[in-house]
Design an enzyme around this catalytic site. Structure first.
Site, PDB file in Angstrom:
ATOM      1  N   CYS A  55       0.978  -1.250   0.052  1.00 52.37           N
ATOM      2  CA  CYS A  55       0.088   0.237  -0.111  1.00 52.37           C
ATOM      3  C   CYS A  55       0.723   1.298   0.056  1.00 52.37           C
ATOM      4  O   CYS A  55       1.924   1.412   0.729  1.00 52.37           O
ATOM      5  CB  CYS A  55      -0.892  -0.163   1.088  1.00 52.37           C
ATOM      6  SG  CYS A  55      -2.051   1.324   1.300  1.00 52.37           S
ATOM      7  N   CYS A  59       0.541   4.985   7.097  1.00 52.58           N
ATOM      8  CA  CYS A  59      -0.395   4.739   8.183  1.00 52.58           C
ATOM      9  C   CYS A  59       0.598   3.963   9.052  1.00 52.58           C
ATOM     10  O   CYS A  59       1.148   2.781   8.986  1.00 52.58           O
ATOM     11  CB  CYS A  59      -1.454   4.005   8.043  1.00 52.58           C
ATOM     12  SG  CYS A  59      -2.626   4.436   6.882  1.00 52.58           S
ATOM     13  N   CYS A  62       0.566   0.349  10.151  1.00 51.31           N
ATOM     14  CA  CYS A  62      -0.147  -0.744   9.271  1.00 51.31           C
ATOM     15  C   CYS A  62       1.147  -1.793   8.628  1.00 51.31           C
ATOM     16  O   CYS A  62       2.030  -1.272   7.919  1.00 51.31           O
ATOM     17  CB  CYS A  62      -0.971  -0.026   8.170  1.00 51.31           C
ATOM     18  SG  CYS A  62      -1.601  -1.432   7.140  1.00 51.31           S
ATOM     19  N   CYS A  99     -16.366  -9.511   5.479  1.00 56.18           N
ATOM     20  CA  CYS A  99     -15.703  -8.256   5.144  1.00 56.18           C
ATOM     21  C   CYS A  99     -14.451  -8.405   4.200  1.00 56.18           C
ATOM     22  O   CYS A  99     -13.469  -9.118   4.900  1.00 56.18           O
ATOM     23  CB  CYS A  99     -15.345  -7.463   6.556  1.00 56.18           C
ATOM     24  SG  CYS A  99     -14.534  -6.016   6.212  1.00 56.18           S
ATOM     25  N   CYS A 131     -19.428  -6.617   3.507  1.00 57.90           N
ATOM     26  CA  CYS A 131     -18.726  -5.378   3.610  1.00 57.90           C
ATOM     27  C   CYS A 131     -17.467  -5.342   3.146  1.00 57.90           C
ATOM     28  O   CYS A 131     -16.971  -6.270   2.871  1.00 57.90           O
ATOM     29  CB  CYS A 131     -18.490  -5.394   5.397  1.00 57.90           C
ATOM     30  SG  CYS A 131     -17.420  -3.963   5.903  1.00 57.90           S
ATOM     31  N   CYS A 191     -19.752   1.653   8.687  1.00 60.73           N
ATOM     32  CA  CYS A 191     -18.804   1.253   9.854  1.00 60.73           C
ATOM     33  C   CYS A 191     -17.407   1.864   9.859  1.00 60.73           C
ATOM     34  O   CYS A 191     -16.746   1.955   9.283  1.00 60.73           O
ATOM     35  CB  CYS A 191     -18.494  -0.365   9.260  1.00 60.73           C
ATOM     36  SG  CYS A 191     -17.232  -1.163  10.604  1.00 60.73           S
ATOM     37  N   ARG A 263     -17.810  -3.215  17.867  1.00 57.09           N
ATOM     38  CA  ARG A 263     -17.138  -4.457  17.494  1.00 57.09           C
ATOM     39  C   ARG A 263     -15.666  -4.476  18.321  1.00 57.09           C
ATOM     40  O   ARG A 263     -14.971  -3.536  18.190  1.00 57.09           O
ATOM     41  CB  ARG A 263     -16.767  -4.409  16.117  1.00 57.09           C
ATOM     42  CG  ARG A 263     -16.101  -5.844  15.657  1.00 57.09           C
ATOM     43  CD  ARG A 263     -16.297  -6.239  14.133  1.00 57.09           C
ATOM     44  NE  ARG A 263     -17.788  -5.928  13.741  1.00 57.09           N
ATOM     45  CZ  ARG A 263     -18.028  -5.321  12.813  1.00 57.09           C
ATOM     46  NH1 ARG A 263     -17.115  -4.561  12.062  1.00 57.09           N
ATOM     47  NH2 ARG A 263     -19.481  -5.142  12.427  1.00 57.09           N
TER      48      ARG A 263
HETATM   49  N1  SAM Z   1      -6.552   0.400   2.969  1.00 55.19           N
HETATM   50  C1  SAM Z   1      -7.800   0.647   3.761  1.00 55.19           C
HETATM   51  C2  SAM Z   1      -8.091   1.819   4.734  1.00 55.19           C
HETATM   52  O1  SAM Z   1      -6.949   1.948   5.386  1.00 55.19           O
HETATM   53  O2  SAM Z   1      -9.174   2.216   4.794  1.00 55.19           O
HETATM   54  C3  SAM Z   1      -8.828  -0.692   4.116  1.00 55.19           C
HETATM   55  C4  SAM Z   1      -7.733  -1.501   4.851  1.00 55.19           C
HETATM   56  S1  SAM Z   1      -6.932  -1.107   6.414  1.00 55.19           S
HETATM   57  C5  SAM Z   1      -5.983  -2.422   6.766  1.00 55.19           C
HETATM   58  C6  SAM Z   1      -8.293  -1.109   7.728  1.00 55.19           C
HETATM   59  C7  SAM Z   1      -8.361  -0.801   9.120  1.00 55.19           C
HETATM   60  O3  SAM Z   1      -7.305  -1.695   9.881  1.00 55.19           O
HETATM   61  C8  SAM Z   1      -7.315   0.555   9.451  1.00 55.19           C
HETATM   62  O4  SAM Z   1      -8.402   1.538   9.204  1.00 55.19           O
HETATM   63  C9  SAM Z   1      -7.000   0.219  10.593  1.00 55.19           C
HETATM   64  O5  SAM Z   1      -7.968   0.785  11.649  1.00 55.19           O
HETATM   65  C10 SAM Z   1      -6.973  -1.238  11.003  1.00 55.19           C
HETATM   66  N2  SAM Z   1      -5.687  -1.565  11.108  1.00 55.19           N
HETATM   67  C11 SAM Z   1      -4.642  -1.733  10.487  1.00 55.19           C
HETATM   68  N3  SAM Z   1      -3.422  -2.154  10.985  1.00 55.19           N
HETATM   69  C12 SAM Z   1      -3.682  -2.397  12.243  1.00 55.19           C
HETATM   70  C13 SAM Z   1      -2.896  -2.914  13.176  1.00 55.19           C
HETATM   71  N4  SAM Z   1      -1.639  -2.956  13.275  1.00 55.19           N
HETATM   72  N5  SAM Z   1      -3.661  -2.719  14.688  1.00 55.19           N
HETATM   73  C14 SAM Z   1      -4.855  -2.309  14.715  1.00 55.19           C
HETATM   74  N6  SAM Z   1      -5.564  -2.386  13.709  1.00 55.19           N
HETATM   75  C15 SAM Z   1      -4.999  -1.984  12.535  1.00 55.19           C
HETATM   76  C1  DTB Z   2     -11.376  -2.845  11.706  1.00 51.41           C
HETATM   77  O1  DTB Z   2     -11.687  -1.910  12.337  1.00 51.41           O
HETATM   78  N1  DTB Z   2     -10.414  -3.764  12.037  1.00 51.41           N
HETATM   79  C2  DTB Z   2     -10.191  -4.631  10.924  1.00 51.41           C
HETATM   80  C3  DTB Z   2     -11.200  -4.365   9.872  1.00 51.41           C
HETATM   81  N2  DTB Z   2     -11.763  -3.069  10.565  1.00 51.41           N
HETATM   82  C4  DTB Z   2     -10.607  -4.260   8.433  1.00 51.41           C
HETATM   83  C5  DTB Z   2      -8.828  -4.864  10.673  1.00 51.41           C
HETATM   84  C6  DTB Z   2      -7.726  -5.088  11.706  1.00 51.41           C
HETATM   85  C7  DTB Z   2      -6.449  -5.370  11.171  1.00 51.41           C
HETATM   86  C8  DTB Z   2      -5.314  -5.652  11.827  1.00 51.41           C
HETATM   87  C9  DTB Z   2      -4.041  -5.856  11.238  1.00 51.41           C
HETATM   88  C10 DTB Z   2      -3.736  -6.838  10.388  1.00 51.41           C
HETATM   89  O2  DTB Z   2      -4.370  -7.844  10.527  1.00 51.41           O
HETATM   90  O3  DTB Z   2      -3.273  -6.641   9.363  1.00 51.41           O
HETATM   91 FE1  SF4 Z   3      -3.073   1.207   3.187  1.00 56.03          FE
HETATM   92 FE2  SF4 Z   3      -2.645   0.091   5.814  1.00 56.03          FE
HETATM   93 FE3  SF4 Z   3      -3.174   2.523   5.584  1.00 56.03          FE
HETATM   94 FE4  SF4 Z   3      -5.065   1.115   4.575  1.00 56.03          FE
HETATM   95  S1  SF4 Z   3      -4.226   1.139   6.904  1.00 56.03           S
HETATM   96  S2  SF4 Z   3      -4.372   2.735   3.657  1.00 56.03           S
HETATM   97  S3  SF4 Z   3      -4.092  -0.968   3.781  1.00 56.03           S
HETATM   98  S4  SF4 Z   3      -1.420   1.507   4.883  1.00 56.03           S
END
Ligand code: SAM
Ligand code: DTB
Ligand code: SF4
Length: 322
Positions: A55, A59, A62, A99, A131, A191, A263
């Site tokens: 990506c 973030c 992430c 989802c 979702c 959501c 959730r």
């Molecule tokens: N890329 C899209 C976005 O950011 O909206 C969708 C996928 S993103 C992985 C979805 C959500 O996962 C993020 O908004 C964040 O709240 C959650 N997330 C990602 N990495 C995480 C982590 N290490 N611990 C907890 N939540 C995480």
């Molecule tokens: C949300 O609030 N939590 C989920 C879902 N929406 C997409 C994602 C959590 C991701 C945790 C890090 C991972 O597994 O990569």
């Molecule tokens: Fe990309 Fe992760 Fe950020 Fe979603 S949360 S926009 S997958 S870097």
């Protein structure tokens, strides 16, 4: 205590709720929960990463951001049949919501989006609540997803507007809110929630809850994630989130947004049954099931079966509304 559905909560009121003595807070949240929901019912959702890694966003939490060196490998968008098959497996294991997550900054109008629309149609035909979480969406893209049968769209605010800038620089809070508008305008269920453990102050948590509760309508579901610190990301060394902080977030969300599904999302792997039970008492009524979230571990089916049996919980039927 039956609270009205209010979109005019003030930061001061939310802060008073959040800072109540913890047992009183859990009790009040539990009372609101019982007035609006069947407290024995918990929605079981399954997540699938349909497009993993690579990506362009930054973030800080992430593991899928290309710029951090994590163990996540970059994959192409999965074939639609494979995704629909995974949804069927999840349905057979008791999930009612599926989802699909993509490591995209935003949706582009290309063949990949057409394939996602095909997945949405296929999963919708299974009778599951479908979702997606695909990053930013235009109004037209939201409309196409709706036409394909999309039930809900996940797009988290993650933290307060102030703290957001310290965690993500490649997009703004305003971008996030705009996508939520597009989703709501397409009559897709919203959501949206956040993550705790990003080094934010309590004030940031209150600010995020304030923004969520002042949207034109409360989100239908509010995920509360505890940061899963992933080696290679800037957040790798963050301290473990305390269960008391999770409880305060969940209970406050429950009290100020009574109808929402709250959730208990990322972070369950580090919680025992007793801690999760407290979260349900505080008003959580939804979880992600399956041994993986998107890329990180989650409790497996067997431990969740034990959780449901031990706590006498039952899965919430799909499309249930009050
Ligand atoms: N890329 C899209 C976005 O950011 O909206 C969708 C996928 S993103 C992985 C979805 C959500 O996962 C993020 O908004 C964040 O709240 C959650 N997330 C990602 N990495 C995480 C982590 N290490 N611990 C907890 N939540 C995480
Ligand atoms: C949300 O609030 N939590 C989920 C879902 N929406 C997409 C994602 C959590 C991701 C945790 C890090 C991972 O597994 O990569
Ligand atoms: Fe990309 Fe992760 Fe950020 Fe979603 S949360 S926009 S997958 S870097």
């Amino acid at each position: 205590m039956v609270t009205d559905i209010r979109t005019d909560w003030t930061r001061e009121e939310i802060s008073e709720v959040y800072n109540m003595p913890v047992l009183e807070l859990i009790h009040q949240a539990g009372t609101v929960h019982r007035a609006y929901h069947d407290a024995q019912e918990v929605q079981v959702c399954t997540l699938l990463s349909i497009k993993t890694g690579g990506c362009p966003e930054d973030c800080g939490y992430c593991p899928q951001a290309a710029r951090y060196h994590t163990e996540v490998t970059v994959e192409k968008l999965l074939p639609a049949e494979q995704v629909i098959e995974a949804a069927l497996v999840a349905k057979d294991a008791g999930s009612t919501r599926f989802c699909m997550g993509a490591a995209w900054r935003e949706v582009r109008d290309n063949g990949d989006f057409d394939r996602v629309l095909e997945m949405v149609k296929g999963v919708c035909n299974l009778g599951m609540e479908v979702c997606c979480t695909l990053g930013m969406l235009t109004a037209e893209q939201a409309e196409k997803l709706k036409q394909a049968g999309l039930y809900a769209y996940n797009h988290n605010l993650d933290t307060s507007e102030d703290h957001y800038k310290k965690i993500i620089t490649t997009r703004t809070y305003h971008d996030r809110l705009k996508t939520l508008d597009n989703v709501r305008d397409a009559k897709i269920s919203v959501c949206s929630g956040g993550i705790i453990g990003l080094g934010e102050a309590v004030k940031d948590r209150i600010d995020m809850l304030y923004t969520l509760s002042s949207l034109p309508e409360h989100p239908e579901s509010v995920p509360v994630n505890a940061l899963v610190p992933v080696p290679g990301t800037p957040m790798e060394d963050q301290e473990k989130v305390s269960v008391w902080d999770m409880l305060r977030m969940i209970a406050t969300a429950r009290i100020i947004m009574p109808k929402a599904m709250v959730r208990l999302s990322a972070g369950r792997v580090r919680m025992n049954i007793e801690e999760q039970a407290l979260c349900f008492l505080a008003g959580a009524n939804s979880i992600f099931a399956g041994d993986k979230l998107l890329t990180t571990p989650n409790p497996g089916i067997e431990s969740d079966q034990e959780l449901f049996q031990r706590l006498d919980l039952k899965p919430r039927p799909a499309y249930k509304s009050f």
